[in-house]
Design an enzyme around this catalytic site. Structure first.
Site, mmCIF file in Angstrom:
data_model
loop_
_atom_site.group_PDB
_atom_site.id
_atom_site.type_symbol
_atom_site.label_atom_id
_atom_site.label_comp_id
_atom_site.label_asym_id
_atom_site.label_seq_id
_atom_site.Cartn_x
_atom_site.Cartn_y
_atom_site.Cartn_z
ATOM 1 N N HIS A 298 112.592 -49.850 -67.677
ATOM 2 C CA HIS A 298 113.616 -49.766 -68.714
ATOM 3 C C HIS A 298 114.504 -48.532 -68.565
ATOM 4 C CE1 HIS A 298 115.486 -51.409 -72.134
ATOM 5 N NE2 HIS A 298 114.415 -51.826 -72.791
ATOM 6 N N ARG A 299 114.096 -47.584 -67.731
ATOM 7 C CA ARG A 299 114.947 -46.419 -67.497
ATOM 8 C C ARG A 299 116.179 -46.791 -66.676
ATOM 9 N NH1 ARG A 299 110.868 -42.572 -64.480
ATOM 10 N NH2 ARG A 299 110.589 -44.563 -63.413
#
Length: 413
Positions: free
Chosen positions: A386-387
């Site tokens: 998700h980064r």
């Protein structure tokens, strides 16, 4: 003082190795480049060759030991037997060659006699190497079981943990013994590939904030395409699975979503977008999960992909993958196969940022144009970092992949 041969660097990022099996004994003469020992790293099992000729003076690590790169593996006396100087009188000097010739002949005849008296010798007694993982070897030592006397039930005769346990039962209990026996806990050291897998998975889960999307996909057209291609595959001697079709679809769709074909450099805080498509295939082996890589997969057709998938799978099972075949991946695919569940939440192969799981494909009723039809349906599970990948981008990509797999002809446009 002999030559101290230290464990060399045997791959990028490899800092230690587990001794699987010594191929020589102390006191034995070896030649330069002769294989000395099998060492298992988190990448592969490799043979380490002798850098010098001489006699094995001292073996410094036993099977199952994990040693760091740079530690002494073995001490080699470079002088060997040639370093011994013996004073002989003229008579003994004349007799010595005859005596040595006689001893050499006796030594040569001995194994032939031993072999001829036992035609049922095991492969290991006939010179072949026993195939067994380090954990299995350790269990055999603890049980006092000679692996040479065990018939392996694994691939290529590999001896499994169950083979050793069954052998232990046979040796410790006869027909007249009672069937009740003490059940003991088994403790298996976390070493070698299993240790590296554990560390890698923990690092991935703790470092990358995972999220997973699951999508239902109608695989009917892919199933039909595979069935049509099977006769041609048989002519070519190729086993055609679903993976080559999935790989082609993934490569096709990643070109439109390059951020999924990337890695994250945590130290530099940079996203590295890859212009090439090296697809890793998660493969289950006796020693644990490994990920061989198909390089430049987007440049290969279905037949080439099918051949490479089969070749890498066979090498993985036999522990014969090279370090190059285990490095350089940009995106990973894992398949649970027919024996797997309908969905999963795979862990990202860090530092990659995405992994796709192909789950079981089965007959399922679907509503198509207002009518119920039985279709070949499977679920795709996509886990992402998700980064790097936002939820909206991940959803768009999965929908695009779904479209391509449901209408594979679109890849030709």
């Amino acid at each position: 003082m002999g030559f101290e041969f230290k464990l060399p660097e045997i791959g990028e990022g490899v800092t230690e190795g587990e001794v699987v099996k010594w191929l020589v004994n102390e006191g034995e003469e070896v030649g330069e480049d002769q294989p000395l020992v099998e060492v298992m790293t988190d990448k592969a099992t490799v043979e380490i060759a002798s850098p010098k000729a001489g006699r094995i003076e001292k073996i410094m690590a036993e099977s199952g030991d994990v040693i760091p790169v740079g530690n002494v593996l073995v001490v080699i006396n470079e002088n060997g037997s040639a370093g011994q100087v013996i004073q002989l009188d003229s008579k003994s000097a004349q007799e010595k060659p005859e005596e040595e010739k006689k001893k050499a002949q006796e030594k040569e005849d001995k194994p032939q006699k031993e072999t001829s008296t036992d035609e049922t010798s095991s492969p290991s007694q006939m010179g072949a190497r026993v195939l067994a993982s380090p954990a299995t070897r350790k269990l055999a030592r603890e049980k006092g079981i000679d692996l040479d006397n065990i018939q392996g039930s694994g691939p290529n005769g590999r001896i499994t943990r169950e083979d050793v346990l069954n052998g232990s039962k046979k040796s410790s209990s006869g027909a007249s013994q009672p069937t009740h026996e003490k059940r003991e806990e088994e403790r298996i050291p976390v070493r070698g590939i299993r240790k590296k897998i554990a560390a890698h998975m923990v690092h991935s889960k703790h470092t990358a904030p995972h999220f997973t999307l699951v999508e239902e996909v109608d695989m009917t057209e892919v199933v039909r395409l595979r069935e049509k291609a099977k006769p041609e595959a048989e002519k070519k001697g190729i086993k055609l699975t679903f993976l080559p079709f999935i790989i082609q679809a993934v490569c096709h769709t990643l070109k439109s979503y390059p951020m999924l074909n990337a890695s994250l450099d945590d130290d530099a805080q940079e996203i590295i977008v890859k212009p090439y498509f090296n697809i890793g295939l998660a493969a289950a082996t006796e020693n644990g999960l490994i990920v061989p890589v198909i390089k430049n997969a987007d440049q290969k057709n279905i037949w080439q992909l099918a051949e490479e998938v089969l070749d890498l799978a066979n090498k993985a099972r036999k522990g014969q993958l090279s370090l190059d075949e285990l490095q350089g991946g940009t995106f990973t695919i894992t398949s649970t196969g027919n024996s797997g569940g309908i969905l999963s939440t795979p862990i990202i192969n860090h530092p990659e940022v995405a992994i796709l799981a192909l789950n079981r494909i089965k007959d399922t009723p679907l509503v198509i144009d207002g009518e119920v039809a039985i279709r070949k349906v499977g679920y795709l599970s996509l886990s992402l970092d998700h980064r790097v990948i936002d939820g909206a981008v991940a959803a768009e990509y999965l929908q695009y992949l779904k479209t391509i797999l449901e209408t594979p002809g679109l890849m030709l446009l």
